[in-house]
Motif scaffolding. Sequence first.
Motif, PDB file in Angstrom:
ATOM      1  N   LYS A  68       0.833  -1.206   0.000  1.00 18.88           N
ATOM      2  CA  LYS A  68       0.000   0.000   0.000  1.00 18.88           C
ATOM      3  C   LYS A  68       0.873   1.264   0.000  1.00 18.88           C
ATOM      4  CE  LYS A  68      -3.981   2.146   2.195  1.00 18.88           C
ATOM      5  NZ  LYS A  68      -5.004   2.021   3.239  1.00 18.88           N
ATOM      6  N   GLY A  69       1.900   1.279   0.805  1.00 17.15           N
ATOM      7  CA  GLY A  69       2.806   2.430   0.835  1.00 17.15           C
ATOM      8  C   GLY A  69       3.497   2.642  -0.497  1.00 17.15           C
ATOM      9  N   ASP A  70       3.929   1.553  -1.130  1.00 21.29           N
ATOM     10  CA  ASP A  70       4.589   1.666  -2.431  1.00 21.29           C
ATOM     11  C   ASP A  70       3.623   2.144  -3.510  1.00 21.29           C
ATOM     12  OD1 ASP A  70       7.106   0.940  -1.518  1.00 21.29           O
ATOM     13  OD2 ASP A  70       6.843  -1.190  -2.006  1.00 21.29           O
ATOM     14  N   ILE A 135      -5.972   0.422  -4.485  1.00 16.76           N
ATOM     15  CA  ILE A 135      -6.428   0.645  -3.111  1.00 16.76           C
ATOM     16  C   ILE A 135      -7.663  -0.200  -2.817  1.00 16.76           C
ATOM     17  CG2 ILE A 135      -7.394   2.374  -1.515  1.00 16.76           C
ATOM     18  CD1 ILE A 135      -4.292   2.459  -1.949  1.00 16.76           C
ATOM     19  N   GLU A 136      -8.557  -0.318  -3.782  1.00 20.34           N
ATOM     20  CA  GLU A 136      -9.738  -1.178  -3.632  1.00 20.34           C
ATOM     21  C   GLU A 136      -9.318  -2.628  -3.361  1.00 20.34           C
ATOM     22  OE1 GLU A 136     -13.594  -2.556  -6.351  1.00 20.34           O
ATOM     23  OE2 GLU A 136     -12.060  -1.253  -7.238  1.00 20.34           O
ATOM     24  N   LEU A 137      -8.377  -3.135  -4.127  1.00 20.15           N
ATOM     25  CA  LEU A 137      -7.924  -4.518  -3.968  1.00 20.15           C
ATOM     26  C   LEU A 137      -7.137  -4.705  -2.676  1.00 20.15           C
ATOM     27  CD1 LEU A 137      -7.799  -7.360  -5.077  1.00 20.15           C
ATOM     28  CD2 LEU A 137      -5.898  -6.655  -6.524  1.00 20.15           C
ATOM     29  N   ILE A 138      -6.304  -3.752  -2.343  1.00 23.93           N
ATOM     30  CA  ILE A 138      -5.539  -3.818  -1.100  1.00 23.93           C
ATOM     31  C   ILE A 138      -6.483  -3.815   0.108  1.00 23.93           C
ATOM     32  CG2 ILE A 138      -3.960  -2.512   0.398  1.00 23.93           C
ATOM     33  CD1 ILE A 138      -2.534  -1.664  -2.296  1.00 23.93           C
ATOM     34  N   ASN A 139      -7.484  -2.934   0.084  1.00 21.61           N
ATOM     35  CA  ASN A 139      -8.442  -2.874   1.196  1.00 21.61           C
ATOM     36  C   ASN A 139      -9.250  -4.159   1.317  1.00 21.61           C
ATOM     37  OD1 ASN A 139      -7.593  -0.322   1.928  1.00 21.61           O
ATOM     38  ND2 ASN A 139      -9.242   0.732   0.857  1.00 21.61           N
ATOM     39  N   LYS A 140      -9.637  -4.749   0.184  1.00 17.74           N
ATOM     40  CA  LYS A 140     -10.374  -6.019   0.205  1.00 17.74           C
ATOM     41  C   LYS A 140      -9.484  -7.122   0.783  1.00 17.74           C
ATOM     42  CE  LYS A 140     -13.558  -9.061  -0.999  1.00 17.74           C
ATOM     43  NZ  LYS A 140     -14.931  -9.086  -0.562  1.00 17.74           N
ATOM     44  N   THR A 141      -8.243  -7.169   0.345  1.00 17.07           N
ATOM     45  CA  THR A 141      -7.301  -8.174   0.849  1.00 17.07           C
ATOM     46  C   THR A 141      -7.073  -7.989   2.346  1.00 17.07           C
ATOM     47  OG1 THR A 141      -6.223  -8.227  -1.320  1.00 17.07           O
ATOM     48  CG2 THR A 141      -4.988  -9.148   0.540  1.00 17.07           C
TER      49      THR A 141
END
Length: 162
Positions: A68-70, A135-141
């Motif tokens: 997420k940071g990257d 961000i959508e995929l990261i938040n879901k994961t």
Amino acid sequence: LRVLIRKFTLTLPLNPTLHQPLEYRLKAQLDDAARSVKRNIEEGWKRPTTKEYLVFLGYSQASLAEVKGDIEDARVDGFLPSRPGSTLLSKGFDLRVYKGPRKGENWGEPTDPRHPYSKALSLLDPKTISYEMFIELINKTDNLLIRLVSSLETKEKVSHRW
């Protein structure tokens, strides 16, 4: 997530130059962190105790935070466009929870033709991937990892009562 990250990082230069060292480092870092998210889940799954599995899920969550940071850095540095309102669903990725393959079936990687995301991945132009989609995929994961950890911690507490 790992496959989508890879599609994006393939748009970045493969070799560092005096003018592009940041892109090269970002590419390597993102690929490694996304790989670590998946590999820590796999490695933890093979551990003999739930407690050990939870430790590896923690490593996976930390790697996800690194991804997420990257991704945020990639947006700020101009390597990844921001397109407010863009979604993965618009690209054919429906993030509603799948129950998984039926018994005896194996979807394998999202690049496997039997996987629900295979067609969307094959048609995806990496230049159309946006910050918002990641961000959508990261938040879901992240949400799924939090739910898994919570469930396993509950299981761990119940098993200690016996």
